[in-house]
Design an enzyme around this catalytic site. Structure first.
Site, short mmCIF file in Angstrom:
data_model
loop_
_atom_site.label_atom_id
_atom_site.label_comp_id
_atom_site.label_asym_id
_atom_site.label_seq_id
_atom_site.Cartn_x
_atom_site.Cartn_y
_atom_site.Cartn_z
N LYS A 68 0.87 -1.35 -0.09
CA LYS A 68 -0.13 -0.15 0.15
C LYS A 68 0.82 1.34 -0.06
O LYS A 68 0.51 2.20 -0.90
CB LYS A 68 -0.95 -0.02 1.04
CG LYS A 68 -1.88 1.17 1.41
CD LYS A 68 -2.70 1.01 2.47
CE LYS A 68 -3.57 -0.21 2.44
NZ LYS A 68 -4.95 -0.17 2.67
N ARG A 138 -3.68 2.84 8.61
CA ARG A 138 -3.84 1.64 7.94
C ARG A 138 -2.34 0.65 8.06
O ARG A 138 -1.63 1.11 7.73
CB ARG A 138 -4.21 1.83 6.49
CG ARG A 138 -5.59 2.53 6.30
CD ARG A 138 -5.70 2.77 4.93
NE ARG A 138 -6.76 3.65 4.75
CZ ARG A 138 -8.02 3.10 4.29
NH1 ARG A 138 -7.85 2.07 3.74
NH2 ARG A 138 -8.92 3.94 3.85
N GLY A 147 -7.93 -7.44 4.72
CA GLY A 147 -8.95 -7.71 5.70
C GLY A 147 -8.48 -8.48 7.05
O GLY A 147 -8.85 -8.62 8.21
N MET A 149 -5.57 -7.50 8.86
CA MET A 149 -4.93 -6.68 9.84
C MET A 149 -5.86 -5.40 10.20
O MET A 149 -6.90 -5.45 9.66
CB MET A 149 -3.49 -6.15 9.62
CG MET A 149 -2.57 -7.29 9.67
SD MET A 149 -1.08 -6.86 9.22
CE MET A 149 -1.05 -6.65 7.39
N ARG A 382 -2.82 -1.44 -6.48
CA ARG A 382 -1.79 -2.75 -6.49
C ARG A 382 -2.18 -3.71 -7.62
O ARG A 382 -3.06 -3.60 -8.12
CB ARG A 382 -1.90 -3.38 -4.88
CG ARG A 382 -3.38 -3.83 -4.78
CD ARG A 382 -3.39 -4.61 -3.33
NE ARG A 382 -4.88 -4.71 -3.18
CZ ARG A 382 -5.22 -4.97 -1.87
NH1 ARG A 382 -4.57 -4.86 -0.87
NH2 ARG A 382 -6.56 -5.36 -1.78
N HIS A 500 -15.26 -9.60 1.08
CA HIS A 500 -14.25 -10.43 1.63
C HIS A 500 -14.33 -11.93 0.84
O HIS A 500 -13.19 -12.37 0.31
CB HIS A 500 -14.30 -10.32 3.07
CG HIS A 500 -13.17 -11.30 3.83
ND1 HIS A 500 -13.58 -12.68 4.26
CD2 HIS A 500 -11.92 -11.22 4.29
CE1 HIS A 500 -12.48 -13.42 4.68
NE2 HIS A 500 -11.55 -12.46 4.63
N SER A 831 18.19 -40.40 -8.27
CA SER A 831 16.91 -39.53 -8.02
C SER A 831 16.53 -39.43 -6.61
O SER A 831 16.62 -40.07 -5.84
CB SER A 831 15.81 -40.21 -8.87
OG SER A 831 14.57 -39.52 -8.63
N CYS A 898 12.36 -37.08 -7.39
CA CYS A 898 11.00 -37.57 -7.64
C CYS A 898 9.88 -37.63 -6.22
O CYS A 898 9.12 -38.18 -6.43
CB CYS A 898 10.88 -38.91 -8.27
SG CYS A 898 12.00 -40.16 -7.12
N TYR A 918 16.48 -32.73 -13.44
CA TYR A 918 14.83 -32.59 -13.79
C TYR A 918 14.15 -32.78 -12.42
O TYR A 918 14.74 -33.31 -11.56
CB TYR A 918 14.46 -33.80 -14.79
CG TYR A 918 14.79 -35.23 -14.31
CD1 TYR A 918 13.70 -35.81 -13.38
CD2 TYR A 918 15.74 -35.89 -14.33
CE1 TYR A 918 13.91 -37.11 -12.96
CE2 TYR A 918 16.17 -37.17 -14.20
CZ TYR A 918 15.19 -37.67 -12.94
OH TYR A 918 15.37 -39.11 -12.60
#
Ligand code: PEP
Ligand code: MG
Length: 944
Positions: A68, A138, A147, A149, A382, A500, A831, A898, A918
């Site tokens: 903010k 705020r 919502g 805080m 934002r 909300h 792996s 994996c 991978y």
């Protein structure tokens, strides 16, 4: 994606460490921390001004200013109409906690200087009886936590200032309504007096005056409310409501810091992986009033539709209302397009400003505005939260509009969005046949069906019992977060698309329908009425989050559109979302370094994984194949065999079945590598439970059964007892099975190589990678490798075909990891089995952690479930060591992972950083992994 920021004071750790020190040491430490704190407090800037077209901060400073604060600074610098103010940085929040709940005096001085500056910019003075300055206070952390805080509005009002406000606006009702709101907010947030006590007083005044709506209370009544509220404060705190605005400000600021640690904020951070240590900033800003009359309004909006991604101006507003009224869902707001009629000039300006913001930020903006007497003020901007569906639509649109590059699109989409797109929907025929009982606002798409529950606690309770639930609420509040998280969907009676329930539902990717105003709910009695029908707790409710239709029935869902395209049920050309989905993945592939494979045991799973872009199987758990139809009795015969000969006979029966499985999987992978793991789990998993056998036996005996039937059961029971282990996970499993029963390794090798030879003869291509599990000692691997090579050679000779194959191991036992150089002498690939490795490193049973994980998280011992998100700090060094040792001994050794972490974006980031070749994950996670691997590669390249 939430990332940790290192180097800030972390309260729990500091406290935990302090405990083990002696008193003297502790005192010395506290002193030195205080000295250090004082030093840094002096050296650093903690408060950032914005106003008059210029801000100290800028949009890149989200770490210090919060989202903010950074947005306010950016908008101010861009010359947009932003009420002046200042941001107290997140560092002060950390100092507040390090100082046991005090803001250091040096920071207080810096704040006081900024109050003066703000007074000059606003042309009003805090505490002045002539021209009092009123401010909002705020919260605002780096990551948006809607919502969670606290916020305080109208600060600066007191008995004298309220009269000035009345005189200035010639509106006594407005002035006293603002004052009573302030006392109520301050009372509950700062003084921690229950909201219910204030509400009780408010209702009492309404009752006395015989009115039902808040708006029907006149100035006199509101004066009365204020008197009552002040009495509440006096009796709860034994002191009068603070009249001095500077004191009000200091108290409010500290309360916002405290709200960072409130339970709902903590729960939110847990769900969204936001670290605790980053803290919140506090924004102090001159008040502008959207509730000062019918030429005033307040609203919120998005530059594009956050549910569908459509390029349309989107949002809501309320005439004559204050800040949080829209988000709180107390009144149902009007669509923003109607603002065009009511206040055309402000509307045009708003459209212009927000389009500019979108271009500057190169992303959808979520904004808040207030109009005071037709004058527009921007209060926030934002990057907007969006559904997975919208994320893909927006990113592909922004590329088409040349606002962002393909690389930026890859970085913009949260990988989890892709898994949302694979979520099921209803079968249209079945769904259309059921009557709609009501329609609400389609806040978050997706099909949801489950039993109605009316409180968050009931949602958690029932879903813990395995029941799918729909959370039905009048409106949701941040306290409902745990219930919302477990529900299949969220249905509310009030509130708009930015309430909300709507915001959080979308963010969670949870189907949500809000503002279904025909629903009357009695949350205490646990029932509601929809379209004249009563729905009690446990009754089925279903809804479609894309249309807002609600129905009273249990409805099965169908696969997502993308899955339908993949299965050929739907033509690709007919699915816009599928094209966009593939587009994001194709772009991702340009940037990723790691391969993505799948964990699959069946040909159909392998085919799906291939269609999703999985190039190879990273883990084929052969024991899963033993559960196939008609196979368990053969497996049991193998286990129960007393002699090797009997065991071989059973294995011979399994051989053709396994060969067929492997052949199918190889074929589905179109020549990509397939890693097949030899049998791994403890054998007793394939046998009946001891207790069940004992019951069966008792029943047979009671019936007087004798002979073969009884004898067979007894033999089975004896063998089950022989196989019983106290710690099966540490017992006779993995490579230990192959060593004690080499004939199992022989059979599995034969099945693999025969299948590969068969495919090779048909002109197909495959390179099987034979993987030995749970190796801790190189000699274990050596033992098995001899068998594999011998059998493979024999089979190839028999078949007259040569196929290439590799022999490697899982690294999942810490000893194996720490001796990886020796093991790499034998293994052609590793792996990482991070499931077992996590279990063995942390000493947490992977099957039992559920019993205490929640407590560990509540007590801040663990942030995340280490079996879901890889423990980089604790297990990471072991993987890193094994990688280094393995590569040192065998340069070019193939390295993969994996465990379940292979499909988790945060974990994938780590695997990229250690340079694995991978990751392998479940077929449905393959798209997520492709995108996450691209993001990780870009981040690592960029020095992240
Ligand atoms: C592992 O341990 O990470 C693994 C993949 O094997 P399994 O889950 O089958 O034990
Ligand atoms: Mg394992």
């Amino acid at each position: 994606m939430a990332k940790k920021r290192a180097g800030k004071p972390v309260r729990p750790t500091t406290q935990a460490k302090a405990k083990v020190k002696t008193k003297v040491e502790t005192k010395a430490k506290v002193k030195s921390v205080r000295r250090a704190t004082k030093r840094t407090a002096r050296a650093k800037k903690y408060v950032y001004f914005f106003g008059g077209g210029k801000a100290d901060g800028d949009r890149s400073m989200r770490d210090a200013l919060g989202g903010k604060g950074a947005g306010l600074a950016a908008m101010t610098n861009a010359g947009l109409p932003v009420p002046p103010g200042f941001t107290i940085s997140t560092d002060v929040c950390s100092l507040y906690y390090a100082n046991k709940g005090h803001t250091p005096a040096t920071v207080e001085t810096e704040i006081a200087g900024h109050v003066k500056k703000l007074e000059r910019a606003a042309g009003a003075t805090l505490g002045s009886t002539k021209n009092p300055l009123l401010v909002s206070v705020r919260s605002g952390s780096k990551f948006s936590m809607p919502g969670m805080m606290d916020t305080i509005l109208n600060l600066g009002l007191n008995d004298a200032a309220v009269e000035r406000l009345k005189a200035r606006t010639s509106n006594g009702r407005f002035a006293f309504d603002s004052y009573r709101r302030f006392v109520q907010m301050f009372g509950s947030v700062v003084l921690e007096i229950s909201k219910a006590v204030f509400e009780h007083e408010f209702e009492a005044v309404k009752h006395e005056r015989g009115v039902s709506l808040d708006a029907d209370l006149d100035e006199q009544a509101l004066r009365d409310v204020v008197v009552r509220y002040k009495r509440v404060v006096r009796s709860a705190t034994r002191r009068d409501f603070p009249q001095e605005p500077h004191e009000q400000l200091a108290m409010a600021r500290d309360a916002v810091f405290r709200s960072w640690m409130n339970p709902r904020a903590q729960e939110y951070r847990r769900i969204y992986d936001i670290p605790d240590h980053i803290g919140t900033a506090v924004n102090v800003q001159m008040m502008v009033f959207g509730n000062s009359g019918d030429r005033s309004a307040t609203g919120v909006g998005f530059t594009r539709n956050p549910a569908t991604g459509a390029k349309e101006f989107y949002g809501e507003f309320l005439i004559n209302a204050q800040g949080e009224d829209v988000v709180a869902g107390i009144r149902t707001p009007q669509p923003i397009t109607e603002l065009k009629q009511v206040m055309p000039k402000a509307y045009a300006q708003l459209r212009d400003i927000t389009s500019r913001l979108e271009r500057n930020y190169k992303d959808v903006q979520d904004f808040e505005f207030t109009i005071e007497d037709e004058r527009l003020f921007m209060l926030q901007t934002r990057n907007g939260k969006r559904t997975g569906y919208a994320a893909v639509v927006i990113a592909t649109d922004l590329v088409a509009e040349r606002l962002i590059t393909q690389k930026e699109a890859v970085l913009q989409v949260d990988p989890e969005s892709l898994s949302q797109l694979l979520a099921p929907g209803f079968d249209p025929a079945e769904w259309n046949a059921i009557p709609v009982v009501t329609t609400g606002l389609p806040a978050s798409p997706g099909a949801a069906s489950g039993q109605a529950v009316f409180t968050a606690e009931d949602a958690v309770k029932r879903s813990d019992e395995g029941t799918p639930v729909i959370l039905v609420r009048r409106e949701t509040a941040p306290d409902d977060i745990a219930g919302m998280f477990v529900a299949q969907g969220i249905l509310t009676a009030t509130g708009g698309m930015t309430s909300h329930a709507a915001v959080v539902g979308r963010q969670m990717g949870k189907p949500s329908v809000v503002g279904a105003s025909e629903i009357e709910i009695d949350e205490d009695a646990k029932w509601c009425s929809i379209g004249g029908q009563t729905v009690r707790e446990g009754d089925f409710v279903s809804f479609d989050g894309l249309t807002g239709h609600v129905k009273l029935a249990q409805v099965a869902s169908k696969p997502s559109e993308i899955l339908q395209v993949m299965s050929g049920e739907l033509k690709a050309a007919k699915s816009d979302i599928s094209r966009r989905f593939m587009q994001i993945l194709t772009w991702s592939d340009k940037y990723r370094r790691m391969g993505v494979r799948a964990n699959a045991d069946q040909p159909d799973q392998a085919e799906l994984a291939y269609a999703f872009g999985g190039r190879g199987i990273g883990l084929c758990r052969t024991e899963h194949m033993f559960f196939g139809e008609g196979r368990i009795p053969i497996v049991q015969r193998m286990i129960l065999a007393d002699t090797e000969a009997d065991r071989r006979a059973a294995l011979a029966e399994l051989l053709p079945l396994q060969r067929e499985d492997f052949y199918g999987v190889f074929k589905a992978m179109h020549g990509e590598p397939v890693t097949i793991r030899m049998i791994d789990p403890p054998l007793h998993e394939f046998l009946p439970k001891r207790e069940e056998l004992m019951v069966d036996l008792a029943k047979l005996e009671a019936k007087g059964v004798t002979g073969d039937a009884l004898e067979q059961k007894l033999v089975l029971l004896r063998r089950v007892e022989q196989l019983h282990e106290f710690n099966p996970m540490l017992g006779h499993r993995g490579v230990r099975l192959g060593i004690t029963y080499p004939e199992i390794t022989e059979m599995q090798t034969r099945a693999i190589i025969e299948a590969a030879c068969q495919l090779a003869k048909e002109g197909g291509k495959v390179t099987p990678e034979i993987m030995i599990p749970l190796v801790g000692h190189v000699k274990e691997l050596r033992n098995q490798k001899v068998i594999v090579d011998r059998v493979a050679k024999a089979v190839m000779k028999e078949r007259g075909v040569k196929v290439k194959y590799l022999v490697g191991t899982m690294i999942e036992v810490p000893r194996g990891a720490m001796t990886a150089d020796q093991i790499a002498g034998e293994a052609q690939f590793f792996s990482f089995g991070t499931n077992d490795l996590t279990q063995l490193m942390l000493g947490f049973s992977r099957d039992d952690i559920g019993k205490f994980l929640r407590v560990y998280q509540d007590k801040k011992i663990l942030d995340k479930d280490p079996f879901a998100t890889f423990d980089v700090e604790g297990v990471g060094p072991v993987v890193r060591t094994a990688v280094e040792l393995g590569r040192g001994a065998r340069p070019g050794i193939k390295l993969g992972i994996c465990g379940e972490h292979g499909g988790d974006p945060a974990s994938i980031h780590f695997f990229e950083s250690v340079g694995l070749n991978y990751v392998s994950c479940s077929p449905y996670r393959v798209p997520v992994a492709r995108l996450a691997a691209a993001q990780a590669a870009l981040a690592v390249k960029g020095g992240d």
